[in-house]
Design an enzyme around this catalytic site. Structure first.
Site, PDB file in Angstrom:
ATOM      1  N   ASP A 176      -4.410  -0.413 -10.904  1.00 45.83           N
ATOM      2  CA  ASP A 176      -5.821  -0.776 -11.016  1.00 45.83           C
ATOM      3  C   ASP A 176      -6.160  -1.267 -12.417  1.00 45.83           C
ATOM      4  O   ASP A 176      -6.841  -2.275 -12.593  1.00 45.83           O
ATOM      5  CB  ASP A 176      -6.719   0.427 -10.685  1.00 45.83           C
ATOM      6  CG  ASP A 176      -6.496   0.947  -9.281  1.00 45.83           C
ATOM      7  OD1 ASP A 176      -5.753   0.291  -8.520  1.00 45.83           O
ATOM      8  OD2 ASP A 176      -7.059   2.008  -8.942  1.00 45.83           O
TER       9      ASP A 176
ATOM     10  N   GLU B  95       0.846  -1.197   0.000  1.00 46.89           N
ATOM     11  CA  GLU B  95       0.000   0.000   0.000  1.00 46.89           C
ATOM     12  C   GLU B  95       0.878   1.243   0.000  1.00 46.89           C
ATOM     13  O   GLU B  95       1.830   1.340   0.785  1.00 46.89           O
ATOM     14  CB  GLU B  95      -0.897  -0.015   1.244  1.00 46.89           C
ATOM     15  CG  GLU B  95      -2.246   0.590   1.020  1.00 46.89           C
ATOM     16  CD  GLU B  95      -3.058  -0.162  -0.034  1.00 46.89           C
ATOM     17  OE1 GLU B  95      -3.163   0.364  -1.166  1.00 46.89           O
ATOM     18  OE2 GLU B  95      -3.573  -1.246   0.270  1.00 46.89           O
TER      19      GLU B  95
ATOM     20  N   GLY C 106     -16.397   3.649  -5.036  1.00 46.01           N
ATOM     21  CA  GLY C 106     -15.755   4.543  -4.077  1.00 46.01           C
ATOM     22  C   GLY C 106     -15.369   3.870  -2.777  1.00 46.01           C
ATOM     23  O   GLY C 106     -15.218   4.528  -1.746  1.00 46.01           O
TER      24      GLY C 106
ATOM     25  N   SER D  94     -13.505   2.420 -10.664  1.00 47.79           N
ATOM     26  CA  SER D  94     -13.194   3.326 -11.781  1.00 47.79           C
ATOM     27  C   SER D  94     -12.398   2.607 -12.868  1.00 47.79           C
ATOM     28  O   SER D  94     -12.678   2.772 -14.057  1.00 47.79           O
ATOM     29  CB  SER D  94     -12.464   4.575 -11.292  1.00 47.79           C
ATOM     30  OG  SER D  94     -11.262   4.245 -10.643  1.00 47.79           O
TER      31      SER D  94
ATOM     32  N   GLY E 116     -12.591   1.943  -2.548  1.00 46.78           N
ATOM     33  CA  GLY E 116     -11.188   1.561  -2.640  1.00 46.78           C
ATOM     34  C   GLY E 116     -10.991   0.230  -3.350  1.00 46.78           C
ATOM     35  O   GLY E 116      -9.934  -0.391  -3.252  1.00 46.78           O
ATOM     36  N   LEU E 117     -12.003  -0.218  -4.090  1.00 42.55           N
ATOM     37  CA  LEU E 117     -11.910  -1.510  -4.783  1.00 42.55           C
ATOM     38  C   LEU E 117     -11.854  -1.313  -6.298  1.00 42.55           C
ATOM     39  O   LEU E 117     -12.029  -2.235  -7.073  1.00 42.55           O
ATOM     40  CB  LEU E 117     -13.086  -2.410  -4.374  1.00 42.55           C
ATOM     41  CG  LEU E 117     -13.090  -2.724  -2.866  1.00 42.55           C
ATOM     42  CD1 LEU E 117     -14.410  -3.382  -2.457  1.00 42.55           C
ATOM     43  CD2 LEU E 117     -11.917  -3.614  -2.482  1.00 42.55           C
ATOM     44  N   SER E 118     -11.622  -0.078  -6.680  1.00 39.84           N
ATOM     45  CA  SER E 118     -11.334   0.269  -8.060  1.00 39.84           C
ATOM     46  C   SER E 118     -12.474   0.031  -9.048  1.00 39.84           C
ATOM     47  O   SER E 118     -12.301  -0.574 -10.099  1.00 39.84           O
ATOM     48  CB  SER E 118     -10.079  -0.469  -8.536  1.00 39.84           C
ATOM     49  OG  SER E 118      -9.634   0.163  -9.695  1.00 39.84           O
TER      50      SER E 118
ATOM     51  N   THR F 169       3.004   1.951  -2.023  1.00 35.93           N
ATOM     52  CA  THR F 169       4.305   1.688  -2.644  1.00 35.93           C
ATOM     53  C   THR F 169       4.276   2.065  -4.121  1.00 35.93           C
ATOM     54  O   THR F 169       5.317   2.320  -4.712  1.00 35.93           O
ATOM     55  CB  THR F 169       4.679   0.193  -2.540  1.00 35.93           C
ATOM     56  OG1 THR F 169       3.555  -0.585  -2.973  1.00 35.93           O
ATOM     57  CG2 THR F 169       5.036  -0.184  -1.108  1.00 35.93           C
TER      58      THR F 169
ATOM     59  N   GLU G 108      -8.219   7.877 -17.207  1.00 30.46           N
ATOM     60  CA  GLU G 108      -8.383   8.292 -15.814  1.00 30.46           C
ATOM     61  C   GLU G 108      -7.392   9.404 -15.438  1.00 30.46           C
ATOM     62  O   GLU G 108      -7.759  10.378 -14.803  1.00 30.46           O
ATOM     63  CB  GLU G 108      -8.233   7.070 -14.894  1.00 30.46           C
ATOM     64  CG  GLU G 108      -8.748   7.322 -13.498  1.00 30.46           C
ATOM     65  CD  GLU G 108      -9.140   6.053 -12.725  1.00 30.46           C
ATOM     66  OE1 GLU G 108      -9.276   6.149 -11.511  1.00 30.46           O
ATOM     67  OE2 GLU G 108      -9.316   4.976 -13.330  1.00 30.46           O
TER      68      GLU G 108
HETATM   69  P1  ADP Z   1     -12.964   3.478  -6.678  1.00 32.44           P
HETATM   70  O1  ADP Z   1     -12.259   3.312  -7.979  1.00 32.44           O
HETATM   71  O2  ADP Z   1     -12.128   3.107  -5.504  1.00 32.44           O
HETATM   72  O3  ADP Z   1     -14.303   2.792  -6.625  1.00 32.44           O
HETATM   73  P2  ADP Z   1     -12.969   6.203  -7.566  1.00 32.44           P
HETATM   74  O4  ADP Z   1     -13.272   7.480  -6.876  1.00 32.44           O
HETATM   75  O5  ADP Z   1     -11.632   6.038  -8.199  1.00 32.44           O
HETATM   76  O6  ADP Z   1     -13.271   5.032  -6.501  1.00 32.44           O
HETATM   77  O7  ADP Z   1     -14.031   5.947  -8.713  1.00 32.44           O
HETATM   78  C1  ADP Z   1     -15.413   6.022  -8.452  1.00 32.44           C
HETATM   79  C2  ADP Z   1     -16.099   6.776  -9.571  1.00 32.44           C
HETATM   80  O8  ADP Z   1     -16.106   5.961 -10.764  1.00 32.44           O
HETATM   81  C3  ADP Z   1     -17.547   7.067  -9.284  1.00 32.44           C
HETATM   82  O9  ADP Z   1     -17.696   8.284  -8.575  1.00 32.44           O
HETATM   83  C4  ADP Z   1     -18.141   7.156 -10.686  1.00 32.44           C
HETATM   84  O10 ADP Z   1     -17.870   8.427 -11.246  1.00 32.44           O
HETATM   85  C5  ADP Z   1     -17.315   6.137 -11.462  1.00 32.44           C
HETATM   86  N1  ADP Z   1     -17.983   4.825 -11.543  1.00 32.44           N
HETATM   87  C6  ADP Z   1     -17.471   3.638 -11.180  1.00 32.44           C
HETATM   88  N2  ADP Z   1     -18.337   2.625 -11.430  1.00 32.44           N
HETATM   89  C7  ADP Z   1     -19.436   3.176 -11.970  1.00 32.44           C
HETATM   90  C8  ADP Z   1     -20.699   2.660 -12.452  1.00 32.44           C
HETATM   91  N3  ADP Z   1     -20.995   1.351 -12.407  1.00 32.44           N
HETATM   92  N4  ADP Z   1     -21.595   3.555 -12.928  1.00 32.44           N
HETATM   93  C9  ADP Z   1     -21.315   4.872 -12.987  1.00 32.44           C
HETATM   94  N5  ADP Z   1     -20.159   5.397 -12.549  1.00 32.44           N
HETATM   95  C10 ADP Z   1     -19.221   4.593 -12.050  1.00 32.44           C
HETATM   96 MG    MG Z   2     -10.516   4.357  -8.625  1.00 33.05          MG
END
Ligand code: ADP
Ligand code: MG
Length: 383
Positions: free
Chosen positions: A170, A37, A120, A126, A122-124, A39, A158
């Site tokens: 990720d 983490e 959101g 995005s 922390g499990l990615s 790193t 991203e």
């Molecule tokens: P994490 O990647 O840890 O879940 P992030 O803040 O990096 O958190 O990414 C979350 C963002 O990604 C959300 O706020 C949204 O904008 C987008 N996102 C992720 N999955 C979806 C989904 N299934 N539908 C719409 N937006 C999504």
């Molecule tokens: Mg993310």
């Protein structure tokens, strides 16, 4: 409870909203980092696995760009030129722009997204979104991206387009994940190595969103840069903090003021923990991995100061009730705890953690399990 799969959900959503059928479907997993983490931006190793929870992106041809997610079911239109959308569609607009840059974007698309990855936490979620999006949109344009290009398009979407500063862990695990396997990713050199990860991994969500505290992460990055600058006066060839040999740690600490001293201690000891984790996983020794997780958590709590009270309690309680080990995973200040426990202790551990957590915070934490799963893949479109 019967849950419909994200694949069927996305196809159904597409059909409802656009009154037609999608022509491509690609899914990609969320991830959990076993150890390593903070790193990544210090040139060190990370050891993620892909989750069984996935995001699916289905798409069909269109003149313009229309997006809908099962999160809110609202159709959003966007253009590729002009200002970046500020809501979630920015991730897919970013992907489309990056595909356009390399000549692999469709002229337009209708896109529907569904996911079982917590957002959101922390499990990615995005990277699951950008990797599945890149795979799906490229296929819609009649192109198949090789794995390295997929990682590249999703990462650039991203970092460059949405503007979230981060490494490539990720996106890399979302592409290269494999069943019952963790991926040793050397962020300094970019090399990948597969390591066995035969066990079931429990995820216990703190329910605290890491989003609220983005400023702290940037502060840690600045602290690491400042520490590296000082250490280079003594070791001019040091490229990354994670390259500092553990044997030089005491000498390095003597050169640094607090809190830089503690930050460097975390990065150097965490790097050593990743190396050790790979060794014990080669022997499939999950009990030994558990002990490494607990040390990693303690280092986050004490030296990196990126934990939170909820995560500290979950880790302490899990170990007290018989888990092999647990630690906060993801950027920190919230997010999720990953836990390993022997099957015969599992019920006691989960009950014990839920009771201890409820007694302190007045609510039950959400917990679920996964095995290490496969990376990005095309999905069948049958309904
Ligand atoms: P994490 O990647 O840890 O879940 P992030 O803040 O990096 O958190 O990414 C979350 C963002 O990604 C959300 O706020 C949204 O904008 C987008 N996102 C992720 N999955 C979806 C989904 N299934 N539908 C719409 N937006 C999504
Ligand atoms: Mg993310």
């Amino acid at each position: 409870m019967i849950r419909i799969s994200p694949a069927r959900q996305a196809v159904r959503l597409y059909h409802e909203v656009f009154a037609s059928d999608p022509v491509v479907a690609v899914s990609a997993p969320g991830r959990v980092n076993l150890i390593g983490e903070h790193t990544d931006y210090n040139g060190g190793p990370v050891l993620p696995v892909a989750l069984q929870r996935r995001t699916i992106v289905v798409a069909g041809p269109a003149d313009g760009w229309e997006f809908v997610s099962s999160v809110d079911g609202v159709v959003r239109r966007a253009g590729l030129a002009g200002a970046m959308p500020r809501e979630w569609t920015g991730y897919l607009v970013g992907v489309a722009r990056e595909l356009e840059r390399i000549g692999r974007a469709p002229a337009g698309a209708r896109v529907a997204v569904a996911s079982s990855v917590p957002i959101g936490a922390g499990l990615s979620s995005s990277a699951a979104l950008t990797v599945a999006g890149a795979g799906s949109l490229a296929r819609l344009a009649g192109r198949r991206l090789d794995p390295a290009t997929l990682v590249d398009v999703a990462s650039r979407a991203e970092h460059e387009q949405v503007g979230v500063r981060g490494g490539r862990m990720d996106q890399t695990i979302a592409v290269y994940g494999r069943r019952d396997t963790a991926l040793l990713f050397e962020t300094g050199s970019g090399t990948l190595r597969r390591v066995p990860m035969p066990g079931r991994i429990w995820i216990i969500e703190t329910g605290v969103s890491h989003k609220l505290t983005g400023g702290e992460l940037n502060e840690r990055r600045r602290e690491c840069e400042a520490a590296l600058g000082r250490l280079r006066e003594r070791w001019p060839s040091l490229n990354f903090l994670a390259d500092l040999p553990a044997g030089d740690l005491a000498a390095a600490e003597a050169l640094l003021p607090e809190p830089l001293r503690r930050r460097v201690r975390h990065v150097v000891t965490e790097t050593a923990r990743v190396r050790l984790a790979v060794e014990v996983l080669e022997r499939r020794d999950l009990a030994a991995l558990g002990a490494i997780l607990v040390e990693g958590h303690e280092s986050l709590r004490r030296d990196y100061e990126s934990s939170c009270a909820e995560a500290d309690l979950i880790v302490e309680s899990a170990v007290a009730h018989g888990a092999w080990g647990a630690r906060l995973t993801g950027a920190g200040w919230g997010g999720a705890v990953l836990m390993l426990a022997p099957d015969d202790r599992l019920r006691d551990v989960l009950r014990g953690v839920a009771a201890d957590f409820a007694a302190r915070f007045g609510r039950k934490p959400v917990s679920w399990s996964t095995r290490a799963a496969g990376g990005v893949r095309r999905e069948a479109l049958g309904s």
